[in-house]
Design an enzyme around this catalytic site. Structure first.
Site, PDB file in Angstrom:
ATOM      1  N   GLY A   1      -9.965 -21.395  28.670  1.00 24.14           N
ATOM      2  CA  GLY A   1      -9.362 -20.104  28.361  1.00 24.14           C
ATOM      3  C   GLY A   1      -8.558 -19.512  29.485  1.00 24.14           C
ATOM      4  O   GLY A   1      -7.565 -20.095  29.928  1.00 24.14           O
TER       5      GLY A   1
ATOM      6  N   ILE B   1      -9.263 -19.063  32.606  1.00 20.61           N
ATOM      7  CA  ILE B   1      -9.527 -19.542  33.968  1.00 20.61           C
ATOM      8  C   ILE B   1      -8.359 -20.405  34.451  1.00 20.61           C
ATOM      9  O   ILE B   1      -7.911 -21.282  33.717  1.00 20.61           O
ATOM     10  CB  ILE B   1     -10.828 -20.375  33.998  1.00 20.61           C
ATOM     11  CG1 ILE B   1     -12.007 -19.524  33.514  1.00 20.61           C
ATOM     12  CG2 ILE B   1     -11.092 -20.927  35.393  1.00 20.61           C
ATOM     13  CD1 ILE B   1     -13.312 -20.301  33.383  1.00 20.61           C
TER      14      ILE B   1
ATOM     15  N   ASP C   1     -15.032 -30.382  21.116  1.00 25.19           N
ATOM     16  CA  ASP C   1     -14.162 -29.453  21.840  1.00 25.19           C
ATOM     17  C   ASP C   1     -14.182 -29.760  23.338  1.00 25.19           C
ATOM     18  O   ASP C   1     -13.133 -29.821  23.986  1.00 25.19           O
ATOM     19  CB  ASP C   1     -14.649 -28.018  21.566  1.00 25.19           C
ATOM     20  CG  ASP C   1     -13.958 -26.982  22.416  1.00 25.19           C
ATOM     21  OD1 ASP C   1     -12.865 -26.541  22.027  1.00 25.19           O
ATOM     22  OD2 ASP C   1     -14.505 -26.616  23.482  1.00 25.19           O
TER      23      ASP C   1
ATOM     24  N   LYS D   1     -11.193 -31.117  26.219  1.00 23.28           N
ATOM     25  CA  LYS D   1     -10.958 -30.434  27.491  1.00 23.28           C
ATOM     26  C   LYS D   1     -11.239 -31.361  28.675  1.00 23.28           C
ATOM     27  O   LYS D   1     -10.560 -31.294  29.707  1.00 23.28           O
ATOM     28  CB  LYS D   1     -11.840 -29.183  27.559  1.00 23.28           C
ATOM     29  CG  LYS D   1     -11.435 -28.121  26.529  1.00 23.28           C
ATOM     30  CD  LYS D   1     -12.513 -27.057  26.372  1.00 23.28           C
ATOM     31  CE  LYS D   1     -12.048 -25.930  25.460  1.00 23.28           C
ATOM     32  NZ  LYS D   1     -13.133 -24.976  25.146  1.00 23.28           N
TER      33      LYS D   1
ATOM     34  N   GLY E   1     -11.527 -16.295  23.752  1.00 21.66           N
ATOM     35  CA  GLY E   1     -11.201 -14.910  23.447  1.00 21.66           C
ATOM     36  C   GLY E   1      -9.706 -14.693  23.492  1.00 21.66           C
ATOM     37  O   GLY E   1      -8.982 -15.351  24.232  1.00 21.66           O
TER      38      GLY E   1
END
Lengths: 379, 379
Positions: free
Chosen positions: A119, A121, A186, A190, A286
């Protein structure tokens, strides 16, 4: 002034539009691709991708649609049309990273993917910066907020997996079909992307992967009695001639930073030979945090692309034997080579990540509730 | 090719030279300033600063000498001569930041200070990146590795302050005169610089500051019985119209990430309005990590300076009343407004950081062993 088109107007896309409109004066959001019939969401909305792409003043295409298709086709078309591409779509990037990077290099444009992993970061940019000086020997991280939230809530409230999951689904933290989160899919995307950046390899191998679907509150209590907790990690290692990646639940000691990451936060660590251990912590999902990462990438598209920054040229072999850990199996099944660890749980020492998956697969046929975790080596 | 001169050849300077020589092909280290009589350390060594500066091919001056003078005069001369300046010297930067930035802006050169705060951690660059999009409401961090090592060792080994300190001095982790570390002076410089970057203000105010000189293992046990541990924090807050900074020991709950930072590591947190909470963790000191940050800055000097990036133009009032905490005083002195917390320790609620210092100063005259810590607000 950079002219930007946005594809997708969901949670992340809408946040991107709002941040650009309200905060970034030298970026002009000219159009927003929406599904036909949804053009009323914004005066700039259209359902015609070809019209967006034919705008010769357009500099950058921002893809926040998710999914493989038509995201793949749109990104490819945008790169061929010599537009910078910024995307938050880990699935399409992990599946087509090499092709996208080749197209971007040929077109002399930027391909920016910060929002795909962790996200808000600055993880991708962080690894890239480390690599300007250092070789990277390892990375690992809590890269999925949903599973961290589930384990955190199970521990905090003493509730069991299913109960927390359905609450997370109610709150919109977890998908209706939770398998992408809880089975590690997921995190796999990543981890593959992170490995590509950290080790400069195309990471398309079959990664050893297991998730936390079978984790119970009794399991957490059992690991807790050993001063450990469970976190779902994506990990990569390289020794300079070969590399390996794995997605798995890890029993981390309570003395570790990772054990104390709350709610849906992420933390990811990279180890370089002069910088040492570097950790990045923040909101892994988010609308606003992910959109923040997208907008940071858009801002960076004002710079010319760095030539060959990611050319996947490292001559590293994929060697799954690089990951060797002690594994705990909580199962009624018989585990070859297993010794008693706790009632109902067996320990197997010095297993490769691949071999551990073989044992897990076999155990699951005998006891479908089997849970397996790697024991983090203590310093 | 960027031509670089290095001032100082101590632990950090020697690591900078080695990293540049071995790893960075587009940077040319042309000369190294050493004390007269030390020219034998390297073929490029000289004790003549004026000769270094008169080299018209020189692009960048890297100051790793430490101390206020002659570092101040050399940095000033280098900026006036239109050379980029990279420095790891927090003391001189915190004392002269505005003057240096003004000179750099006038000369159109870079002034880069990453290595001044938190060693190898990309903290300054991290804050600057957050500020491209967000307003920053708060930052805090463990910014001094020596004091973190002292508290960590006291807890781990059950030893008392003086014993750990002398061991740290033996190992070279702490200075012979430890006051810069243990009284918070080092953290004050780093906090002032961080506040300048985060809030775009010149932070030259008299900061409320106290350290851990009087911390005992019994104090740690007392806070431990409340599920807290002690960390020396630098902190800053802003509400958009005013700001405040403080350096103080904070009693953090064991559930906090900060409670689990080991040995001499640092962690620093920034809070932005869209990104949320972002933490950076790594080696806060040491030759290689600090040199890594210096070299990252040198690499970035190849880019043109970003105009007015740090122009200290924010119209924020300094308002120390923004920091209000509950404070614990472990003391035999009488603390006005104090209530019983533990035997020998009193609690005062809702004190401003300034008012807490007044009480501490007064208590120290009665009981010179007094220790004071702010209680971290729990979420």
């Amino acid at each position: 002034m950079q002219n930007v088109a946005l594809l997708g107007f969901g949670t992340v896309g809408a946040s991107v539009a709002r941040i650009l409109d309200e905060r970034i004066s030298d970026v002009n959001l000219t159009s927003i691709l929406v599904r036909a019939g949804k053009e009323h969401v914004d005066p700039r909305a259209t359902s015609n991708f070809d019209a967006i792409l034919s705008d010769s003043a357009l500099d950058t295409v921002v893809e926040c649609m998710g999914g493989l298709s038509p995201a793949y086709e749109y990104i490819k078309a945008a790169l061929i049309a010599k537009k910078n591409v910024v995307t938050s779509n880990k699935a399409v990037v992990s599946a087509h990273f090499e092709e996208f990077m080749t197209l971007a290099a040929e077109a002399g444009v930027n391909l920016k993917i910060e929002a795909c992993v962790c996200g808000g970061i600055p993880w991708i940019a962080g690894i890239q910066k480390v690599r300007r000086i250092d070789e990277i020997s390892a990375f690992w991280g809590i890269m999925n907020g949903t599973t961290n939230y589930i384990v955190y809530s199970m521990l905090k409230d003493g509730t069991d997996f299913a109960e927390v999951l359905s609450k997370a689904q109610e709150l919109g933290y977890a998908e209706r079909d939770p398998s992408s989160d809880i089975d590690g899919i997921d995190v796999r995307s990543k981890t593959m992307i992170s490995a590509s950046i950290a080790f400069d390899v195309i990471c398309t191998n079959q990664i050893p992967m297991s998730g936390i679907r079978n984790l119970t509150k009794r399991d957490l209590a059992m690991f807790g009695s050993h001063d450990m907790t469970i976190k779902l990690f994506g990990r990569g290692v390289s020794n300079g001639s070969s590399y390996a990646v794995v997605v798995e639940p890890v029993a981390v000691p309570l003395s570790a930073i990772e054990a104390h990451v709350p709610t849906n936060f992420n933390v990811a660590t990279v180890v370089g030979d002069t910088i040492g251990e570097l950790k990045f912590y923040g909101q892994g999902a988010g609308g606003n945090p992910t959109a923040n990462a997208v907008v940071q990438d858009i801002i960076d598209c004002a710079d010319a692309p760095i030539e060959g920054q990611q050319n996947f040229s490292a001559n590293l072999l994929y060697n799954p034997e690089l990951f060797v850990s002690d594994y705990v199996f909580r199962t009624q099944a018989d585990i070859p080579g297993g010794s008693f660890w706790e009632p109902g749980a067996q320990l197997v020492k010095n297993l490769s990540a691949e071999k551990a998956r073989e044992l897990l697969t076999s155990a699951l046929t005998q006891d479908p509730t089997t849970f397996m975790a790697a024991l983090e080596k203590r310093n």
